[in-house]
Design a protein around this motif. Structure first.
Motif, short mmCIF file in Angstrom:
data_model
loop_
_atom_site.label_atom_id
_atom_site.label_comp_id
_atom_site.label_asym_id
_atom_site.label_seq_id
_atom_site.Cartn_x
_atom_site.Cartn_y
_atom_site.Cartn_z
N GLU A 806 32.78 -32.82 -92.53
CA GLU A 806 32.80 -33.48 -91.25
C GLU A 806 31.26 -33.94 -90.96
O GLU A 806 30.32 -33.68 -91.54
CB GLU A 806 33.02 -32.54 -90.20
CG GLU A 806 34.27 -31.54 -90.15
CD GLU A 806 34.26 -30.60 -91.06
OE1 GLU A 806 33.26 -30.41 -92.03
OE2 GLU A 806 35.12 -29.68 -91.24
N TYR A 887 34.04 -38.71 -86.26
CA TYR A 887 35.34 -38.13 -86.85
C TYR A 887 35.55 -39.11 -88.45
O TYR A 887 35.23 -39.93 -88.21
CB TYR A 887 36.46 -37.82 -86.28
CG TYR A 887 37.53 -38.88 -86.07
CD1 TYR A 887 38.45 -39.17 -86.95
CD2 TYR A 887 37.54 -39.77 -84.94
CE1 TYR A 887 39.32 -40.43 -86.75
CE2 TYR A 887 38.07 -40.89 -84.56
CZ TYR A 887 39.16 -41.31 -85.56
OH TYR A 887 40.03 -42.41 -85.34
N GLY A 891 37.46 -34.03 -90.69
CA GLY A 891 37.55 -33.49 -89.37
C GLY A 891 36.38 -34.51 -88.37
O GLY A 891 35.80 -35.20 -88.69
N THR A 892 36.13 -33.62 -87.22
CA THR A 892 35.34 -34.11 -86.12
C THR A 892 33.73 -33.57 -86.42
O THR A 892 33.48 -32.11 -86.77
CB THR A 892 35.73 -33.94 -85.12
OG1 THR A 892 35.94 -32.56 -84.58
CG2 THR A 892 36.89 -34.85 -84.60
#
Length: 1036
Positions: A806, A887, A891-892
């Protein structure tokens, strides 16, 4: 002596009279012919049925009477017996196994003779209970194989088997690990598992016609000792017999099952011939549907796992029940003549043939000779008449064939076949006059012309069968011709009159011709004939008559004139080559002439394609020359197809151009380890002909791969992983067995390559795990294929990144600004690219109401590198918190610091009211009451008006800061649609819509829209204007 001869003569005369009377009557008498015969019957013991019926019905005149035999002895059908005769059927009441089991035959008789039916067995089906004794428990080490013995109880016929685990109806499924033999009923488990613990019972079922019965054994408990994790090779436990006998047409089933760890796979093969298309293989079973003699041979079952293999072999031997190849048929024969009858049957073992006369065995005696399937009579007598049967039998069955022999004695009689009354004949021609009276024995024949007795001469012939043939006929041959016939039964005669006519002659004969396929041609044929008779033309090709109705339009008659018989041939094909014969014919004679037609076309198919010298990319092909169809063969083409594709494709050859006199060539550029069929086509100046039949299937030899795998890429996965993907190589490019992939990779910038072998052609990815792999690290990757023959070429190098993480950095300087009561704009500064641990896919905006938790936030995502977003669907006059995150595929990332924004109050709900308008020249002036915002509504900063001339024209938007506006209108103005609404910081309010219609003058209509629900229609009529005000809640 004289008295005896007189008796014989009287007997024959009576027999003749009887035969003649029967022939003249409408009801011809004949011996019994079976229409229904008894069939093998299975009667279940204990059945609720109280009787068994064995069917028998024969067609006969006079009607047949019936008797029955059991085991060769005639049954006594007494009134109080359990046996009854219903029509021809035998009905057995209260059947008993001890008394009624056996073989039954129906005997049908009438005055013409007797026949016996096929034999049918009556057997009694039963299934007893399993033994009541407890079964011993079984203990085995987990991972080993085990067998449970069924030991079925006494029964008839055969059973089907299943096994219960613990309770009914928990049946054990048949899978690769467990197998239930339908021969013995035993249960086999190749490798035991913990789930196999429990109690086992054999469940046997008997299927007896209309009754099904099942019984099950006592339970036997299976317990498992500590697991043995070692692997061991297969050991075949369920084996098919060394010799399996089967009849043609039956289903043959072989069973084979093995213990082993891992669970072995079962394969089947035939050792002395090709695999049959009738095979149905399902691991432990091999089934052959409708077995034939071609299925005879030695079969092998192979059990294999990763630790080894085991095999078992056995033979299938095919036998056959008797089947008739040639049988006797009803025969009428003359008294005193000879007769030979033959019956031929196939079967394995070879059937024996015996004969019956009127149901009794027939052996050689006096004038009768019996020799296997042949029966010979010398000098038939009336007493030889009767019903005869030949019986073919081997150990697998018996078949019967029946026929009636009728011996005839008849005086000559012309009533059914007299000499033709008027006999026309052609001058200089030939006439044939048959003399065929009905007579038994055969009559002696004499011919006369008038009172002159005719004898054989150069122009007159009387054949052995009494036919008169006159040749080179002249006018003097006209007159009455009489045939006299006589045998010892009597005499008769018949007369015809001969009339001589002009002969038929061909006056214009057809000429031979030579044409190409597709061309048209007319063959001429003209003739002269006797004008008192009709003339017809017929054509034949190579002595076969031409049927114009079935010629598909290729043949037609070219003229309707009686003396012209020309033949027109359209769109000629190769099959139309040959000798054409034109025949001009009257009822008395005919004349014929012939011509040869040659049709040239593309060559016919070559024959006998043989493949030899099979290499990895080439084979040598040879063939035999086909028909050139009257045009020399110029060259050959070779086509091939693989089992992967049914399409034929032209192949490259050596030499490139194959000359027309060649009968061999090399086919090159083939794919290694590929199944091929080949065919050859010949061509000449008229085109390419039909292809040869395909060669037998061959497989080219193996070679190392020649093509690198394609589609190299990858990425993604879990942390510390490098995933490499590719497109699996098609069968066409594998080139051999043992196919797999070699993947090479290294960190970009490093020197040493790592290599990994990935087996199996269907593999499509490789995962490399290492704690030292940083996120989103570039790797150089390449791939090559390998098989048992070696390695193939390497692909180009591709760059693949390790798994992403991330994002680590957050956007900053986030600004949120209310745009309308339900919308806002958000902007931010992007994250630094140097801080990225993957490919930035975009940003995620999260927003939530003041007082709510961030976990409940709504989310909006952007794509790419944009740094602003427009958010809709907000609540008016509400405080929101807003944050932004980057992101990627992993993921973020972390959130930006939250910023706050308050949405504007909503616009006034009340639409403009008291709308009025006036016309002045080229303008219309529209006024309305100002709208005043309430405390919870946003201020009014102006008004929007949407003006549309009609429902099809484009609308025009006008803005007004006050509650009045002037709109220019055209001179031909008749009506318009107008919408008015307020606007301000909170957005646009509810519209009011006005529909204006003008006729003349000036007037005003005022509608207080605020006092009535929308939509609402008001119609006001004055002396100058019709106005309709429609108030609605439509948006601009």
């Amino acid at each position: 002596m004289g008295g005896t001869a007189g008796l014989i003569h009287t007997s024959l005369a009576v027999g003749t009279f009887l035969v003649w009377c029967q022939a003249q009557s409408g009801m011809r008498s004949y011996g019994p012919v079976f229409e229904e015969q008894p069939s093998h019957t299975l009667f279940p013991e204990g059945s609720a049925e109280e009787k068994v019926t064995l069917a028998c019905r024969a067609r006969a005149n006079p009607p047949a009477t019936y008797r029955w035999k059991m085991n060769g002895t005639e049954l006594k059908l007494e009134p109080d017996s359990r046996y009854r005769l219903v029509a021809g059927d035998l009905v057995i009441s209260n059947p008993m196994k001890a008394k009624d089991s056996g073989s039954y035959q129906c005997v049908a008789s009438n005055s013409r003779g007797t026949v016996v039916s096929r034999e049918a067995s009556l057997r009694f089906g039963f299934l007893q209970e399993f033994s009541a004794e407890e079964r011993d428990p079984v203990k085995i080490t987990e991972g080993w194989g085990v067998m449970f013995t069924c030991s079925p109880p006494p029964h008839y016929p055969g059973l089907s088997y299943r096994w219960l685990l613990n309770e009914f109806p928990n049946f054990i499924p048949a899978d690769g690990r467990r197998f239930i033999s339908q021969t013995t009923g035993n249960l086999y488990i190749a490798k035991t598992e913990a789930s196999d613990l429990g109690n086992y019972s054999c469940f046997a079922t008997s299927h007896m016609d209309f009754i099904t019965k099942s019984v099950f054994s006592k339970f036997s408990r299976l317990s498992l000792a500590a697991e043995d994790t070692r692997q061991f090779p297969p050991s075949i436990k369920a084996k098919f017999p060394a010799d399996t006998y089967a009849l043609t047409g039956q289903v043959v089933t072989l069973e084979c099952f093995a213990f082993g760890n891992p669970v072995p796979r079962i394969k089947w093969r035939k050792l002395d011939g090709p695999q049959s298309s009738k095979w149905i293989g399902s691991e432990p079973l091999l089934q052959i549907q409708q077995a034939g003699f071609e299925d005879e041979g030695t079969y092998e079952c192979e059990a294999e796992n990763s630790k080894g293999r085991d095999t078992h072999q056995g033979r299938i031997i095919i036998h056959a029940q008797p089947d008739w190849l040639d049988v006797i048929s009803d025969t009428e024969a003359d008294i005193g003549s000879d007769l030979r009858w033959s019956c031929v049957a196939s079967g394995k073992p070879r059937p024996t043939v015996r004969w019956l006369r009127d149901g009794q065995p027939l052996t050689s005696q006096n004038r009768i000779e019996v020799s296997g399937g042949e029966l010979r009579f010398s000098k038939l007598v009336l007493e030889d008449s009767g019903m005869y049967q030949c019986v073919a039998e081997n150990k697998h069955g018996t078949v019967y064939a029946s026929a009636e022999l009728t011996v005839q004695a008849l005086a000559p009689d012309f009533r059914l076949n007299p000499v033709k009354r008027l006999i026309p004949a052609a001058r200089s021609g030939k006439v044939i006059i048959p003399c065929q009276p009905r007579a038994a024995p055969k009559a002696t024949v004499l011919w006369t012309k008038g009172t002159e007795l005719l004898v054989n001469s150069s122009r007159v012939t009387i054949t052995a069968d009494g036919t008169l043939i006159l040749q080179n006929i002249s006018k003097s041959d006209e007159g009455k011709y009489t045939c006299f016939a006589e045998n010892f039964m009597g005499k008769a005669n018949s007369t015809g009159i001969l009339s001589v006519r002009d002969a038929t002659k061909i006056t214009l004969a057809p000429s031979s011709a030579d044409i190409n396929v597709g061309e048209n041609l007319t063959l001429q044929c003209h003739a002269s004939h006797d004008p008192t008779m009709d003339l017809t033309f017929t054509w034949s090709l190579d002595d076969f008559p031409i049927d114009f109705d079935k010629s598909e339009g290729h043949y037609r008659r070219a003229s309707a004139k009686e003396a012209i018989g020309d033949l027109s041939i359209s769109n000629a094909q190769l099959r139309h080559s040959g000798r054409y014969t034109c025949t001009a014919q009257t009822v008395v004679d005919s004349a014929s002439e012939s011509a040869t037609l040659t049709v040239r076309g593309p060559p016919g198919p070559p024959g006998g394609v043989v493949v030899r010298d099979i290499g990895d990319t080439s084979v040598q092909l040879s063939w035999s020359r086909g028909f050139d169809n009257h045009s020399p063969i110029a060259r050959y083409l070779i086509e091939a197809r693989t089992l992967l594709s049914n399409q034929w494709k032209q192949m490259r050859t050596n030499p490139v151009n194959i000359e027309g006199n060649a009968e061999t060539a090399q086919v090159v550029n083939l794919i290694p380890w590929m199944d091929y069929e080949f065919r050859v086509l010949a061509s000449n100046i008229l085109g390419t002909g039909e292809p040869s039949l395909p060669s037998s299937k061959i497989r080219t030899k193996e070679a190392a791969p020649t093509v690198a795998p394609s589609g190299l890429g990858g990425g993604g996965g879990a942390p510390n992983e490098l995933i490499i993907t590719w497109t699996p190589t098609l069968r066409d490019y594998q080139n051999g067995e043992g196919f797999g992939y070699i993947v090479s990779f290294r960190r970009k910038g490093s020197q040493a390559w790592l290599r990994a072998r990935v087996p199996h052609a269907e593999s499509l990815h490789f995962v490399y795990r290492n704690e030292s792999i940083a996120p989103y690290t570039p790797f150089e990757v390449k791939i090559r294929a390998y098989n048992n023959k070696g390695e193939g070429p390497e692909s180009l190098t591709a760059i693949v990144y390790s798994a992403e993480e991330e994002p680590k950095a957050a956007p900053y300087r986030v600004i949120a600004k209310s745009v309308l009561s339900s919308e806002m704009d958000v902007s931010w500064e992007p994250v630094e690219q140097g801080e990225m641990t993957g490919v930035l896919l975009g940003y995620e905006i999260r927003y939530w109401k003041d007082g709510d938790k961030e976990e409940a936030a709504d989310r909006v995502r952007t794509a790419g590198l944009v740094t602003s977003a427009h958010v809709t669907g907000l609540n008016p006059n509400t405080d929101y918190h807003v944050s932004v995150r980057a992101y990627n595929r992993a993921g973020t990332g972390p959130p930006s610091p939250a910023t706050n924004v308050t949405t504007a109050r909503p616009p006034p709900k009340r639409p403009p009211g008291n709308i009025s308008w006036t016309f002045s020249g080229s303008t219309v002036s529209i006024k309305w009451d100002p709208v005043v915002a309430k405390a919870d509504e946003s201020a009014v900063t102006g008004y929007k008006m949407l003006y549309r001339q009609d429902s099809h024209s484009a609308p025009t938007l006008y803005l007004a800061s006050k509650s009045q506006i002037d709109i220019p209108i055209p001179e031909d103005f008749t009506h318009a649609f107008v919408q008015i609404r307020v606007t301000g910081p909170g957005g646009d309010g509810t519209p009011a819509e006005v529909h204006i219609l003008r006729n003349s003058g000036t007037s005003m209509m005022v509608e207080d829209s605020g006092m009535r629900p929308a939509p609402h229609v008001v119609v006001v009529t004055t002396n100058s204007l019709l106005m309709v005000a429609l108030i609605s809640s439509l948006e601009l």
